[in-house]
Design an enzyme around this catalytic site. Structure first.
Site, PDB file in Angstrom:
ATOM      1  N   LEU A   1      -7.138   5.442   1.149  1.00 30.33           N
ATOM      2  CA  LEU A   1      -8.491   5.826   0.736  1.00 30.33           C
ATOM      3  C   LEU A   1      -9.409   4.626   0.570  1.00 30.33           C
ATOM      4  CD1 LEU A   1      -7.655   8.672  -1.792  1.00 30.33           C
ATOM      5  CD2 LEU A   1      -8.517   8.894   0.542  1.00 30.33           C
TER       6      LEU A   1
ATOM      7  N   GLU B   1      -5.046  16.406  -1.009  1.00 32.21           N
ATOM      8  CA  GLU B   1      -6.381  16.259  -0.428  1.00 32.21           C
ATOM      9  C   GLU B   1      -7.456  16.986  -1.227  1.00 32.21           C
ATOM     10  OE1 GLU B   1      -3.619  15.155   2.863  1.00 32.21           O
ATOM     11  OE2 GLU B   1      -3.637  16.633   1.258  1.00 32.21           O
TER      12      GLU B   1
ATOM     13  N   ARG C   1      -9.129  15.083  -3.769  1.00 31.20           N
ATOM     14  CA  ARG C   1      -9.933  13.964  -3.259  1.00 31.20           C
ATOM     15  C   ARG C   1     -11.214  14.464  -2.595  1.00 31.20           C
ATOM     16  NH1 ARG C   1      -6.392  12.172  -6.087  1.00 31.20           N
ATOM     17  NH2 ARG C   1      -4.571  10.991  -5.363  1.00 31.20           N
TER      18      ARG C   1
ATOM     19  N   LEU D   1      -3.186   8.802   3.692  1.00 27.61           N
ATOM     20  CA  LEU D   1      -4.399   8.090   4.066  1.00 27.61           C
ATOM     21  C   LEU D   1      -4.720   6.986   3.064  1.00 27.61           C
ATOM     22  CD1 LEU D   1      -6.937   8.052   5.949  1.00 27.61           C
ATOM     23  CD2 LEU D   1      -7.998   9.609   4.298  1.00 27.61           C
TER      24      LEU D   1
ATOM     25  N   GLU E   1       2.578  14.875   6.704  1.00 25.87           N
ATOM     26  CA  GLU E   1       2.240  15.315   8.063  1.00 25.87           C
ATOM     27  C   GLU E   1       3.110  14.594   9.091  1.00 25.87           C
ATOM     28  OE1 GLU E   1      -2.372  16.743   7.830  1.00 25.87           O
ATOM     29  OE2 GLU E   1      -2.035  14.577   7.717  1.00 25.87           O
TER      30      GLU E   1
ATOM     31  N   LYS F   1       0.819  -1.215   0.000  1.00 27.06           N
ATOM     32  CA  LYS F   1       0.000   0.000   0.000  1.00 27.06           C
ATOM     33  C   LYS F   1       0.855   1.268   0.000  1.00 27.06           C
ATOM     34  CE  LYS F   1      -4.341  -1.579   0.616  1.00 27.06           C
ATOM     35  NZ  LYS F   1      -5.519  -1.130  -0.157  1.00 27.06           N
TER      36      LYS F   1
END
Length: 253
Positions: free
Chosen positions: A63, A129, A132, A61, A109, A22
């Protein structure tokens, strides 16, 4: 599969984000495991190296596991991320990031919460982001915003712009740019150097400087005086002075 791997070699711990299939994307289980890896470190560990695996640091993240949340659930989720990344930035131990490949979204982050950042040529910095339909929630508006400034960060988010390692170095997203495959080598060298500092000096550098940035000038100067006064009363301060006068390397406790 172990989502977060941890190895300890004396005063240095290496924490590896480990979801290679991933690109080390962040699930709730992943971020919980990252917290545990940091909060359960033995007292003997003075410095942490944080890195990824299989060519990527962290792609942000996951998703595919993103859940629809109410506003209430969303703020709790975001604040949990803030708490965990605060453990990295303000846990008391310097953290060195060895970065390559994706340093994207939540990955950036995480990196911005670390204290020394090393980038290989494959490194890509991005905050996608907006593309998205979501917004940053893990602290980038503060940590990355303070590195780039609000104006440049706004452009970065609006356009989905990517920065490479050299651009990231110039902007402050990285402190060092190295050749392919050399990030961990430099991370170990720097971690060893940092580990040889006096522990209280390291602690104040990690804890005080970011807080002083939030303060007024007068409050910041007063806090600096407190840190200076406390650090110079320790046996390590005496050892540092004697070592300098005796022209030898200090041996801190």
């Amino acid at each position: 599969m172990t989502l977060i791997k941890r190895e300890i070699d004396g005063a240095i711990a290496t924490i590896t984000m480990n979801r290679p299939e991933k690109r080390n994307a962040m699930s709730d289980a992943f971020i919980d495991a990252l917290e545990e890896a940091f909060t359960t470190l033995p007292d003997a560990v003075r410095v942490v190296i944080l890195t990824g695996t299989a060519g990527h640091y962290c792609s942000g993240l996951d998703l595919t596991e993103h859940k629809e949340r109410s506003a209430e659930e969303g703020i709790y989720h975001s604040r949990n991320w803030h708490r965990i990344l605060d453990q990295i930035q303000l846990g008391g131990r310097p953290v060195v990031s060895a970065m390559f490949g994706a340093v994207i979204g939540g990955g950036l982050e995480i990196a911005a919460a670390t204290h020394v950042r090393i980038a290989e040529p494959s490194t890509i910095f991005q905050l996608p982001e907006g593309r998205r339909g979501i917004f940053i929630g893990g602290g980038a508006s503060v940590r990355v915003g303070r590195i780039l400034g609000a104006d440049r960060m706004t452009e970065m988010m609006l356009t989905g712009r990517k920065y490479n390692a050299d651009e990231g170095l110039r902007l402050g997203l990285a402190h060092y740019a190295v050749a392919e495959g050399e990030a961990m080598e430099l991370a170990r060298t720097l971690a060893g150097k940092i580990a040889r500092n006096a522990p209280l000096s390291n602690y104040f550098m990690v804890q005080a400087l970011t807080r002083i940035e939030d303060m007024s000038k007068s409050d910041g100067l007063f806090t600096e005086s407190l840190c200076a006064a406390l650090s110079q009363t320790t046996p390590d301060a005496q050892e540092g002075l004697h070592a300098f006068l005796e022209k030898r390397a200090p041996k801190f406790r």
